[in-house]
Motif scaffolding. Structure first.
Motif, PDB file in Angstrom:
ATOM      1  N   LYS A  49       6.746  55.529 105.191  1.00 14.71           N
ATOM      2  CA  LYS A  49       6.183  56.890 105.261  1.00 14.71           C
ATOM      3  C   LYS A  49       6.943  57.754 106.259  1.00 14.71           C
ATOM      4  O   LYS A  49       6.441  58.754 106.738  1.00 14.71           O
ATOM      5  CB  LYS A  49       4.691  56.854 105.577  1.00 14.71           C
ATOM      6  CG  LYS A  49       3.892  56.141 104.512  1.00 14.71           C
ATOM      7  CD  LYS A  49       2.421  56.151 104.807  1.00 14.71           C
ATOM      8  CE  LYS A  49       1.694  55.347 103.741  1.00 14.71           C
ATOM      9  NZ  LYS A  49       0.290  55.207 104.029  1.00 14.71           N
ATOM     10  N   ASN A  50       8.164  57.342 106.586  1.00 12.94           N
ATOM     11  CA  ASN A  50       9.058  58.106 107.447  1.00 12.94           C
ATOM     12  C   ASN A  50      10.086  58.782 106.543  1.00 12.94           C
ATOM     13  O   ASN A  50      10.827  58.103 105.833  1.00 12.94           O
ATOM     14  CB  ASN A  50       9.748  57.159 108.441  1.00 12.94           C
ATOM     15  CG  ASN A  50      10.733  57.849 109.352  1.00 12.94           C
ATOM     16  OD1 ASN A  50      11.502  58.706 108.934  1.00 12.94           O
ATOM     17  ND2 ASN A  50      10.737  57.448 110.605  1.00 12.94           N
ATOM     18  N   TRP A  51      10.134  60.092 106.561  1.00 15.30           N
ATOM     19  CA  TRP A  51      11.013  60.842 105.662  1.00 15.30           C
ATOM     20  C   TRP A  51      12.488  60.484 105.869  1.00 15.30           C
ATOM     21  O   TRP A  51      13.245  60.372 104.919  1.00 15.30           O
ATOM     22  CB  TRP A  51      10.794  62.340 105.880  1.00 15.30           C
ATOM     23  CG  TRP A  51      11.672  63.182 105.036  1.00 15.30           C
ATOM     24  CD1 TRP A  51      12.791  63.825 105.427  1.00 15.30           C
ATOM     25  CD2 TRP A  51      11.529  63.467 103.642  1.00 15.30           C
ATOM     26  NE1 TRP A  51      13.362  64.505 104.379  1.00 15.30           N
ATOM     27  CE2 TRP A  51      12.598  64.300 103.260  1.00 15.30           C
ATOM     28  CE3 TRP A  51      10.596  63.095 102.671  1.00 15.30           C
ATOM     29  CZ2 TRP A  51      12.763  64.759 101.964  1.00 15.30           C
ATOM     30  CZ3 TRP A  51      10.771  63.572 101.380  1.00 15.30           C
ATOM     31  CH2 TRP A  51      11.840  64.387 101.041  1.00 15.30           C
ATOM     32  N   ASP A  52      12.911  60.308 107.118  1.00 15.50           N
ATOM     33  CA  ASP A  52      14.314  60.007 107.413  1.00 15.50           C
ATOM     34  C   ASP A  52      14.715  58.591 107.008  1.00 15.50           C
ATOM     35  O   ASP A  52      15.827  58.372 106.544  1.00 15.50           O
ATOM     36  CB  ASP A  52      14.607  60.213 108.899  1.00 15.50           C
ATOM     37  CG  ASP A  52      14.501  61.661 109.323  1.00 15.50           C
ATOM     38  OD1 ASP A  52      14.896  62.545 108.532  1.00 15.50           O
ATOM     39  OD2 ASP A  52      14.008  61.916 110.437  1.00 15.50           O
ATOM     40  N   TYR A  53      13.835  57.637 107.227  1.00 20.67           N
ATOM     41  CA  TYR A  53      14.098  56.230 106.901  1.00 20.67           C
ATOM     42  C   TYR A  53      12.898  55.665 106.148  1.00 20.67           C
ATOM     43  O   TYR A  53      12.031  55.016 106.736  1.00 20.67           O
ATOM     44  CB  TYR A  53      14.363  55.419 108.177  1.00 20.67           C
ATOM     45  CG  TYR A  53      15.584  55.891 108.899  1.00 20.67           C
ATOM     46  CD1 TYR A  53      16.850  55.500 108.483  1.00 20.67           C
ATOM     47  CD2 TYR A  53      15.485  56.750 109.982  1.00 20.67           C
ATOM     48  CE1 TYR A  53      17.987  55.950 109.128  1.00 20.67           C
ATOM     49  CE2 TYR A  53      16.612  57.202 110.641  1.00 20.67           C
ATOM     50  CZ  TYR A  53      17.852  56.797 110.209  1.00 20.67           C
ATOM     51  OH  TYR A  53      18.974  57.249 110.858  1.00 20.67           O
TER      52      TYR A  53
END
Length: 76
Positions: A49-53
């Protein structure tokens, strides 16, 4: 690393020398599928749920090194 970016391989060193887990966070192209292998064995990728990773793999470190491969699976 292959030119076609189908497979990336590298080694991780266990500098502490003890048995432990460590995480690898991944960001891959949208709508593509990859698997992560540790010493030839698949490691589950879980969504973060982390946009970057958006993906994470938990590696079990017990030996001095581990071979890690990230393989694209939707172009085999």
């Amino acid at each position: 690393m292959e030119k076609e970016l189908q497979r990336i391989a590298f080694s991780i060193e266990n500098r502490t020398g003890d048995k432990h887990k460590t995480g690898v966070r991944l960001s891959v192209p949208v709508h593509s599928k990859y698997e992560l292998l540790q010493d030839g064995q698949p490691v589950p990728l879980v969504q973060t749920k982390n946009w970057d990773y958006p993906w994470r793999a938990d590696l079990s470190m017990s030996g001095a090194t581990s071979k890690i491969e990230i393989v694209r699976t939707d172009r085999r």
